[in-house]
Motif scaffolding. Structure first.
Motif, PDB file in Angstrom:
ATOM      1  N   ILE A   1       5.494   0.155   5.395  1.00  0.00           N
ATOM      2  CA  ILE A   1       6.316   0.887   4.424  1.00  0.00           C
ATOM      3  C   ILE A   1       6.035   0.371   3.012  1.00  0.00           C
ATOM      4  CG2 ILE A   1       8.668   1.340   3.638  1.00  0.00           C
ATOM      5  CD1 ILE A   1       9.510   1.305   6.622  1.00  0.00           C
ATOM      6  N   GLY A   2       5.926  -0.927   2.870  1.00  0.00           N
ATOM      7  CA  GLY A   2       5.674  -1.533   1.569  1.00  0.00           C
ATOM      8  C   GLY A   2       4.344  -1.139   0.965  1.00  0.00           C
ATOM      9  N   ASP A   3       3.370  -0.817   1.816  1.00  0.00           N
ATOM     10  CA  ASP A   3       2.045  -0.427   1.326  1.00  0.00           C
ATOM     11  C   ASP A   3       2.084   0.811   0.434  1.00  0.00           C
ATOM     12  OD1 ASP A   3       0.748  -2.527   2.544  1.00  0.00           O
ATOM     13  OD2 ASP A   3       0.036  -1.356   4.264  1.00  0.00           O
ATOM     14  N   GLU A   4       3.113   1.634   0.569  1.00  0.00           N
ATOM     15  CA  GLU A   4       3.220   2.867  -0.223  1.00  0.00           C
ATOM     16  C   GLU A   4       4.156   2.712  -1.421  1.00  0.00           C
ATOM     17  OE1 GLU A   4       4.354   5.797   2.644  1.00  0.00           O
ATOM     18  OE2 GLU A   4       2.387   5.764   3.613  1.00  0.00           O
ATOM     19  N   SER A   5       4.527   1.474  -1.728  1.00  0.00           N
ATOM     20  CA  SER A   5       5.514   1.249  -2.791  1.00  0.00           C
ATOM     21  C   SER A   5       5.014   1.667  -4.166  1.00  0.00           C
ATOM     22  CB  SER A   5       5.946  -0.215  -2.817  1.00  0.00           C
ATOM     23  OG  SER A   5       4.849  -1.054  -3.132  1.00  0.00           O
ATOM     24  N   ASP A   6       3.739   1.492  -4.449  1.00  0.00           N
ATOM     25  CA  ASP A   6       3.237   1.857  -5.777  1.00  0.00           C
ATOM     26  C   ASP A   6       3.436   3.345  -6.059  1.00  0.00           C
ATOM     27  OD1 ASP A   6       2.499  -0.731  -6.340  1.00  0.00           O
ATOM     28  OD2 ASP A   6       0.364  -0.426  -5.908  1.00  0.00           O
ATOM     29  N   GLN A   7       3.209   4.186  -5.047  1.00  0.00           N
ATOM     30  CA  GLN A   7       3.415   5.629  -5.246  1.00  0.00           C
ATOM     31  C   GLN A   7       4.889   5.950  -5.463  1.00  0.00           C
ATOM     32  OE1 GLN A   7       1.603   4.407  -2.485  1.00  0.00           O
ATOM     33  NE2 GLN A   7      -0.087   5.826  -2.063  1.00  0.00           N
TER      34      GLN A   7
ATOM     35  N   GLY B   1       5.927  -6.054  10.696  1.00  0.00           N
ATOM     36  CA  GLY B   1       4.858  -5.051  10.747  1.00  0.00           C
ATOM     37  C   GLY B   1       5.274  -3.730  10.126  1.00  0.00           C
ATOM     38  N   VAL B   2       6.460  -3.250  10.474  1.00  0.00           N
ATOM     39  CA  VAL B   2       6.888  -1.959   9.921  1.00  0.00           C
ATOM     40  C   VAL B   2       7.191  -2.079   8.433  1.00  0.00           C
ATOM     41  CG1 VAL B   2       9.377  -2.079  10.427  1.00  0.00           C
ATOM     42  CG2 VAL B   2       8.226   0.127  10.372  1.00  0.00           C
TER      43      VAL B   2
ATOM     44  N   LYS C   1      15.472  -2.403  -0.744  1.00  0.00           N
ATOM     45  CA  LYS C   1      14.539  -3.448  -1.167  1.00  0.00           C
ATOM     46  C   LYS C   1      13.090  -3.068  -0.861  1.00  0.00           C
ATOM     47  CE  LYS C   1      17.718  -6.140  -2.677  1.00  0.00           C
ATOM     48  NZ  LYS C   1      17.943  -6.118  -4.114  1.00  0.00           N
ATOM     49  N   ILE C   2      12.845  -2.606   0.345  1.00  0.00           N
ATOM     50  CA  ILE C   2      11.464  -2.410   0.787  1.00  0.00           C
ATOM     51  C   ILE C   2      10.820  -1.172   0.158  1.00  0.00           C
ATOM     52  CG2 ILE C   2      11.848  -1.074   2.900  1.00  0.00           C
ATOM     53  CD1 ILE C   2       9.489  -4.110   2.429  1.00  0.00           C
ATOM     54  N   TRP C   3      11.609  -0.261  -0.411  1.00  0.00           N
ATOM     55  CA  TRP C   3      11.021   0.926  -1.051  1.00  0.00           C
ATOM     56  C   TRP C   3      10.053   0.499  -2.148  1.00  0.00           C
ATOM     57  CZ3 TRP C   3      11.083   2.888  -6.025  1.00  0.00           C
ATOM     58  CH2 TRP C   3      11.870   2.199  -6.950  1.00  0.00           C
TER      59      TRP C   3
ATOM     60  N   GLU D   1       9.996 -12.596  18.159  1.00  0.00           N
ATOM     61  CA  GLU D   1       9.406 -11.322  18.578  1.00  0.00           C
ATOM     62  C   GLU D   1       9.909 -10.176  17.698  1.00  0.00           C
ATOM     63  OE1 GLU D   1       8.922 -10.543  22.961  1.00  0.00           O
ATOM     64  OE2 GLU D   1      10.305 -12.256  23.052  1.00  0.00           O
ATOM     65  N   GLU D   2      11.211 -10.208  17.430  1.00  0.00           N
ATOM     66  CA  GLU D   2      11.787  -9.156  16.593  1.00  0.00           C
ATOM     67  C   GLU D   2      11.302  -9.287  15.155  1.00  0.00           C
ATOM     68  OE1 GLU D   2      12.731  -6.968  18.300  1.00  0.00           O
ATOM     69  OE2 GLU D   2      13.680  -7.853  20.047  1.00  0.00           O
ATOM     70  N   PHE D   3      11.103 -10.519  14.693  1.00  0.00           N
ATOM     71  CA  PHE D   3      10.579 -10.724  13.346  1.00  0.00           C
ATOM     72  C   PHE D   3       9.187 -10.118  13.206  1.00  0.00           C
ATOM     73  CE2 PHE D   3       7.797 -12.988  10.456  1.00  0.00           C
ATOM     74  CZ  PHE D   3       8.458 -12.778   9.266  1.00  0.00           C
ATOM     75  N   ILE D   4       8.320 -10.368  14.184  1.00  0.00           N
ATOM     76  CA  ILE D   4       6.948  -9.834  14.126  1.00  0.00           C
ATOM     77  C   ILE D   4       6.977  -8.308  14.077  1.00  0.00           C
ATOM     78  CG2 ILE D   4       4.804  -9.579  15.441  1.00  0.00           C
ATOM     79  CD1 ILE D   4       5.189 -12.542  16.293  1.00  0.00           C
TER      80      ILE D   4
END
Length: 197
Positions: free
Chosen positions: A179-185, A174-175, A139-141, A167-170
């Motif tokens: 990872i999602g920031d690079e999805s367009d590439q 974040g990660v 999904k996150i790719w 805490e685990e959600f935060i």
């Protein structure tokens, strides 16, 4: 014989730099005559799974999971689309059972072949952390956030650490955002390959 395009999708030098698929998976995809776009998708998801397992190992050293199973599962989760080509560009779930059968038929153990069937059915109580990580990578790719899936991962991490779920959600949020920031590439990489051989 593996086509040049398929070979480039599986392991060629590209931008963005993605890890090549494991040799065992490249051999299998070549033997099956995988469409290059499918190989590109599997490579992108495998790369994201690598980032996820590295993150879990770094931040949760007490969490026990099978790293290699996650990476193999991510690299093969959609292999059934070699049989159900229409599902490369449209909806469908026939590839899930077909993929598991294909892998079993090629001598892959049931423990590894299962990811082809479980990557879209994470709500089942018998699904382990490895299955959830493969589903999450799938999904996150492309930066698709699935709250129900993420909540299951958070619950497993909180259970393992004894920390509060928020805490685990935060931490997970974040990660996944990074990872999602690079999805367009990654999406552009996948789209650059043809569906047909």
């Amino acid at each position: 014989m593996t086509s040049t395009v398929l070979s480039r999708a599986m392991s060629g030098t590209i931008n963005p730099p993605l890890l090549p698929l494991p040799d065992r998976v490249m051999e299998l995809l070549s033997e099956l005559g995988s469409p290059p776009r499918l190989a590109a998708h599997l490579r992108a998801v495998h790369d994201v799974a690598h980032q996820l397992v590295d993150w879990v190992e770094q931040h949760y050293p007490t969490v026990i999971f099978d790293r290699e199973a996650v990476l193999f599962g991510a690299a093969t989760h959609d292999v059934g689309k070699t049989v159900h080509l229409a599902e490369l560009s449209g909806p469908g779930s026939a590839h899930e059972e077909a993929g598991q059968a294909l892998l079993l038929g090629h001598g892959i153990s049931p423990e590894l072949a299962r990811f082809a069937a479980t990557h879209a059915s994470w709500a089942d109580a018998s699904v382990g952390l490895e299955d959830l990580m493969v589903s999450l990578a799938d999904k996150i790719w492309k930066n698709k956030r699935v709250p129900d899936l993420e909540d299951l991962v958070v619950a497993r991490l909180a259970e393992a650490t004894g920390r509060a779920a928020w805490e685990e959600f935060i931490a997970l949020d974040g990660v996944l955002a990074c990872i999602g920031d690079e999805s367009d590439q990654r999406l552009a990489f996948q789209a650059s390959f043809p569906i047909c051989n």
